[in-house]
Design an enzyme around this catalytic site. Structure first.
Site, mmCIF file in Angstrom:
data_model
loop_
_atom_site.group_PDB
_atom_site.id
_atom_site.type_symbol
_atom_site.label_atom_id
_atom_site.label_comp_id
_atom_site.label_asym_id
_atom_site.label_seq_id
_atom_site.Cartn_x
_atom_site.Cartn_y
_atom_site.Cartn_z
ATOM 1 N N ASN A 9 0.879 -1.174 0.000
ATOM 2 C CA ASN A 9 0.000 0.000 0.000
ATOM 3 C C ASN A 9 0.912 1.219 0.000
ATOM 4 O O ASN A 9 1.478 1.582 1.034
ATOM 5 C CB ASN A 9 -0.914 -0.018 1.221
ATOM 6 C CG ASN A 9 -1.901 1.146 1.220
ATOM 7 O OD1 ASN A 9 -1.854 2.028 0.377
ATOM 8 N ND2 ASN A 9 -2.799 1.140 2.191
ATOM 9 N N ARG A 94 -2.925 -2.295 -3.269
ATOM 10 C CA ARG A 94 -4.083 -1.412 -3.178
ATOM 11 C C ARG A 94 -3.920 -0.330 -4.231
ATOM 12 O O ARG A 94 -2.933 0.402 -4.244
ATOM 13 C CB ARG A 94 -4.165 -0.764 -1.802
ATOM 14 C CG ARG A 94 -5.343 0.201 -1.672
ATOM 15 C CD ARG A 94 -5.218 1.083 -0.460
ATOM 16 N NE ARG A 94 -6.340 1.997 -0.352
ATOM 17 C CZ ARG A 94 -6.261 3.211 0.186
ATOM 18 N NH1 ARG A 94 -5.114 3.651 0.646
ATOM 19 N NH2 ARG A 94 -7.320 3.969 0.265
ATOM 20 N N HIS A 182 -12.741 3.411 -0.401
ATOM 21 C CA HIS A 182 -12.595 2.529 0.770
ATOM 22 C C HIS A 182 -13.295 1.193 0.539
ATOM 23 O O HIS A 182 -13.682 0.514 1.486
ATOM 24 C CB HIS A 182 -13.147 3.189 2.048
ATOM 25 C CG HIS A 182 -12.355 4.374 2.498
ATOM 26 N ND1 HIS A 182 -12.953 5.544 2.931
ATOM 27 C CD2 HIS A 182 -11.016 4.587 2.579
ATOM 28 C CE1 HIS A 182 -12.008 6.415 3.253
ATOM 29 N NE2 HIS A 182 -10.828 5.856 3.052
ATOM 30 N N ARG A 242 -9.059 16.809 4.629
ATOM 31 C CA ARG A 242 -9.925 17.035 3.482
ATOM 32 C C ARG A 242 -11.294 17.517 3.957
ATOM 33 O O ARG A 242 -11.792 17.057 4.988
ATOM 34 C CB ARG A 242 -10.069 15.755 2.660
ATOM 35 C CG ARG A 242 -8.836 15.400 1.841
ATOM 36 C CD ARG A 242 -8.942 14.024 1.216
ATOM 37 N NE ARG A 242 -8.342 13.005 2.057
ATOM 38 C CZ ARG A 242 -8.445 11.689 1.842
ATOM 39 N NH1 ARG A 242 -9.149 11.238 0.812
ATOM 40 N NH2 ARG A 242 -7.869 10.840 2.649
ATOM 41 N N GLU A 380 -7.928 -4.411 5.355
ATOM 42 C CA GLU A 380 -7.826 -4.262 3.904
ATOM 43 C C GLU A 380 -6.700 -5.112 3.327
ATOM 44 O O GLU A 380 -6.811 -5.641 2.214
ATOM 45 C CB GLU A 380 -7.592 -2.789 3.567
ATOM 46 C CG GLU A 380 -8.765 -1.896 3.916
ATOM 47 C CD GLU A 380 -8.387 -0.431 3.998
ATOM 48 O OE1 GLU A 380 -8.831 0.332 3.123
ATOM 49 O OE2 GLU A 380 -7.662 -0.057 4.936
#
Length: 394
Positions: A9, A94, A182, A242, A380
Site C-alpha cells: 500500500n 491497493r 474505501h 480534506r 484491507e
C-alpha cells in the site's frame, strides 16, 4: 516450500506492507507487517512479526532510500533473510481508482497499467504512488505476478442512477460519475459480518469507515447500494485534512475572487482542510479530544454532525436501518466519537451500551436497541491477499 503473498500500500512518502503465509487450505496469516515512512526526507523501516514482536527498526539517509524502488529493495532484502526456504508467489496492491472499467481485481499487464494511468487525475494524491509501487516490483522481480485491487470496485454494484451528477450526460460518458472509495475495507466488513453479527449481516447496514480518510457505505445483503464519497476521495465526510462535501461554487469563488491557482486549491482541499483546517491544531482525533481549545471542539462537533447527516441520507437510500458498524482507526478506537454518533442516531432506534462501547464491543448497543451498533476491525491487507490468492490460484 511455503508460499508467501506480499501486499503493498504505497503513499507519497511511505510504503506499507504485509506478508502473508499461504497454507494448502484455510485462511492465510500475516507473518510480517511494516512500513518504510519518510521517503524523501528521513526514511525509516519498522517491521513486526505476526505476533506483534519487532523484527526490524532501521533508519537511513535519504540518499540511500530515495523512492519506492529502493524502499522495496530494502524490504525484499529483509524478508529474504527472514523467510529463507519460502517462495514469494505474488504481490497484491491497493490501487485507489479503477475508474469505470474495473469492477474486480485484475492481473497487472502493460495494457492495464496504461489504462490505470488514465485515472491519475481522478486520484492525484494516491494513484501515482500506487502505480509507482507496481513499477518498483517490476524493476526488482519482473517475472513476479502482480494483482491490482481497487478501492472503487466494491461500489460498482450500486444502481446506475446513483452514479450520476446533474451535469450534461456526456460528462458521465467521459467518466465524471460517482465511484465511491474505501471499497476494500467495506468488502472485508461485508465478509466478516456474518460471523460477527449474523442476524443483521444480510440486512440494511451502514458502515462508517472513520479514519484520517473517512467515508460511509450503505450495504444491503452485503452489497454496496450507496456511499458518501463520489468522483474523488474529497467528497462526503469531514476528514483529517480534506473538507468532504462542499458547494462546488466555493471552488469558483477561490479561483475568481481569491485568485488561487488550481494547484493551490488542490493543496487546500487535500492537505489543509478537514479537522486540521477547522481546529488549527492538527488532524489527529486523539489530540483534538484531549484539547480544551474551542476550535478543537468545533472540529469534533462538525465531524460528528457530518457523520449524523450522512447516516440519515444512507438510511433513506436503504429504506431503513438494521445496523450501524464502526471501523478504521477512529471508528475502532474512539469510544467518545462512537458515543456522540450513536447519541445523535437515537431517532434511528440506536441505544448505546456505554460499558460495551468502552470495551469496543463488538456489539455496543443495548439488548433492547431496535437498531444495533457494532465495532468491527477492518483488514484491507487481508482482503487484498485473498484476492491475490484467488486470482493466482495459490
Amino acid at each position: 516450500m511455503e508460499k508467501l503473498i506480499l501486499v503493498l500500500n504505497a503513499g507519497s512518502s511511505s510504503l506499507k506492507f504485509s506478508l502473508f503465509a499461504v497454507p494448502a487450505a484455510g485462511e492465510m496469516r500475516a507473518v510480517a507487517v511494516g512500513q518504510i515512512e519518510g521517503l524523501g526526507t528521513a526514511p525509516r523501516l519498522k517491521v513486526k512479526d505476526g505476533a506483534g514482536e519487532r523484527i526490524a527498526d532501521e533508519q537511513w539517509d535519504k540518499s540511500e532510500v530515495s523512492g519506492h524502488a529502493q524502499a522495496l529493495q530494502r524490504i525484499a532484502g529483509l524478508l529474504r533473510s527472514r523467510f529463507q526456504g519460502s517462495v514469494l508467489a505474488g504481490v497484491g496492491h491497493r490501487v485507489v481508482h479503477g475508474g469505470p472499467d474495473y469492477a474486480a481485481p485484475l492481473l497487472v499487464t502493460p495494457e492495464a497499467m496504461r489504462r490505470l494511468e488514465d485515472f491519475i487525475p481522478l486520484a492525484p494524491l494516491h494513484q501515482p504512488h500506487n502505480l509507482a509501487a507496481i513499477r518498483a516490483v517490476q524493476e526488482v522481480q519482473p517475472e513476479l505476478p502482480q494483482v491490482a485491487c481497487f478501492d472503487t470496485a466494491f461500489h460498482q454494484t450500486q444502481e446506475r442512477v446513483a452514479q450520476f451528477y446533474g451535469l450534461p450526460y456526456e460528462y458521465f460518458e467521459r467518466g465524471v460519475r460517482r465511484y465511491g472509495f474505501h471499497g476494500l475495507s467495506y468488502e472485508y466488513i461485508a465478509a466478516a459480518l456474518p460471523g460477527v453479527a449474523p442476524a443483521v449481516a444480510g440486512g440494511r447496514v451502514v458502515v462508517a469507515h472513520l479514519g484520517s480518510g473517512a467515508s460511509m457505505c450503505a450495504m444491503h445483503a452485503g452489497r454496496s447500494v450507496g456511499s458518501s464519497m463520489g468522483f474523488t476521495a474529497l467528497d462526503g465526510l469531514l476528514m483529517g485534512t480534506r473538507p468532504g462535501n462542499m458547494d462546488p461554487g466555493i471552488v469558483l469563488y477561490l479561483l475568481q475572487q481569491e485568485g488561487m491557482s488550481a494547484k493551490q486549491i488542490e493543496d487546500l482541499l487535500y492537505k489543509r482542510s478537514g479537522l486540521l483546517g477547522l481546529s488549527g491544531i492538527g488532524n489527529d482525533m486523539r489530540v483534538l479530544l484531549a484539547s480544551e481549545e474551542p476550535r478543537a471542539r468545533l472540529a469534533i462537533d462538525h465531524f460528528v454532525y457530518r457523520i449524523s447527516r450522512e447516516l440519515g441520507a444512507l438510511a433513506a437510500v436503504l429504506g431503513g436501518l438494521d445496523a450501524l458498524v464502526f471501523t478504521a482507526g477512529i471508528g475502532e478506537n474512539s469510544a467518545r466519537i462512537r458515543q456522540l454518533v450513536c447519541e445523535k442516531a437515537r431517532w434511528l432506534g440506536i441505544e448505546i451500551d456505554e460499558v460495551a462501547n468502552e470495551l469496543a464491543g463488538p456489539r455496543i448497543s443495548s439488548a433492547g436497541s431496535r437498531t444495533s451498533a457494532w465495532v468491527v476491525p477492518t483488514n484491507e491487507e487481508l482482503m487484498i491477499a485473498r484476492h491475490t490468492r484467488q486470482l493466482l490460484a495459490l
